[in-house]
Write a protein that holds these residues in place. Structure first.
Motif, PDB file in Angstrom:
ATOM      1  N   GLU A  83       0.814  -1.216   0.000  1.00  0.00           N
ATOM      2  CA  GLU A  83       0.000   0.000   0.000  1.00  0.00           C
ATOM      3  C   GLU A  83       0.847   1.266   0.000  1.00  0.00           C
ATOM      4  OE1 GLU A  83      -3.002  -0.486   3.033  1.00  0.00           O
ATOM      5  OE2 GLU A  83      -4.180  -1.788   1.701  1.00  0.00           O
ATOM      6  N   TYR A  85       3.185   1.678  -2.042  1.00  0.00           N
ATOM      7  CA  TYR A  85       3.486   1.902  -3.454  1.00  0.00           C
ATOM      8  C   TYR A  85       2.259   1.895  -4.368  1.00  0.00           C
ATOM      9  CZ  TYR A  85       8.190   1.168  -1.823  1.00  0.00           C
ATOM     10  OH  TYR A  85       9.374   1.284  -1.144  1.00  0.00           O
ATOM     11  N   CYS A  86       1.104   1.567  -3.838  1.00  0.00           N
ATOM     12  CA  CYS A  86      -0.121   1.520  -4.642  1.00  0.00           C
ATOM     13  C   CYS A  86      -1.077   2.607  -4.172  1.00  0.00           C
ATOM     14  CB  CYS A  86      -0.805   0.168  -4.502  1.00  0.00           C
ATOM     15  SG  CYS A  86       0.198  -1.191  -5.091  1.00  0.00           S
ATOM     16  N   VAL A  90      -4.653  -2.963  -0.833  1.00  0.00           N
ATOM     17  CA  VAL A  90      -4.245  -4.254  -1.393  1.00  0.00           C
ATOM     18  C   VAL A  90      -4.416  -5.314  -0.305  1.00  0.00           C
ATOM     19  CG1 VAL A  90      -2.394  -5.580  -2.482  1.00  0.00           C
ATOM     20  CG2 VAL A  90      -2.541  -3.107  -2.860  1.00  0.00           C
TER      21      VAL A  90
END
Length: 104
Positions: A83, A85-86, A90
Motif C-alpha cells: 500500500e 506503493y499503490c 491491497v
C-alpha cells in the motif's frame, strides 16, 4: 513448494520469493494473480509428524507452533509495503504450508 507455485504461471499468476521485509523478516513466497495476493509462509519438518489445527500446528505431537499467527502478521507487513506503493488498498491473504516430506 516452489515448483508447485510455478505451475500457476500458466493461469496468470506471478510468484515472488524470499521478499525481505522489516526487522530481518522475509516472506517465503508472494503469489499475485487473478483472485488476489497471497503471502505464503512455508516450513519444512524433515521426517516429522505435522498436526494441523485451526490456529496452530504441532510437530511430532509437541507444543503448538504459532505458525498461523506468524503468517497473519507477515501478511499484514506485506499489506503495509504494497500500500505504500499503490494508490489503492491491497488485501493480502495469509497462507501457511508445512511439509514433512524429504523434498518439496
Amino acid at each position: 513448494m516452489g515448483a508447485e507455485l510455478n505451475r500457476l504461471s500458466r493461469y496468470g499468476w506471478r510468484v515472488l520469493r524470499s521478499i525481505p521485509l522489516a526487522d530481518k523478516v522475509d516472506t517465503d513466497h508472494l503469489l499475485i494473480g487473478p483472485s488476489g495476493v497471497f503471502s505464503i509462509n512455508t516450513k519444512h519438518h524433515h521426517k516429522k509428524a505435522v498436526g494441523v489445527g485451526d490456529d496452530a500446528l504441532k510437530i511430532d505431537h509437541g507444543k503448538p507452533a504459532p505458525y498461523a499467527r506468524k503468517s497473519r502478521a507477515e501478511a499484514k507487513r506485506v499489506v503495509r509495503v504494497l500500500e505504500r506503493y499503490c494508490a489503492l488498498p491491497v488485501p493480502v491473504d495469509p497462507v501457511h504450508s508445512s511439509s514433512s516430506a524429504a523434498a518439496v
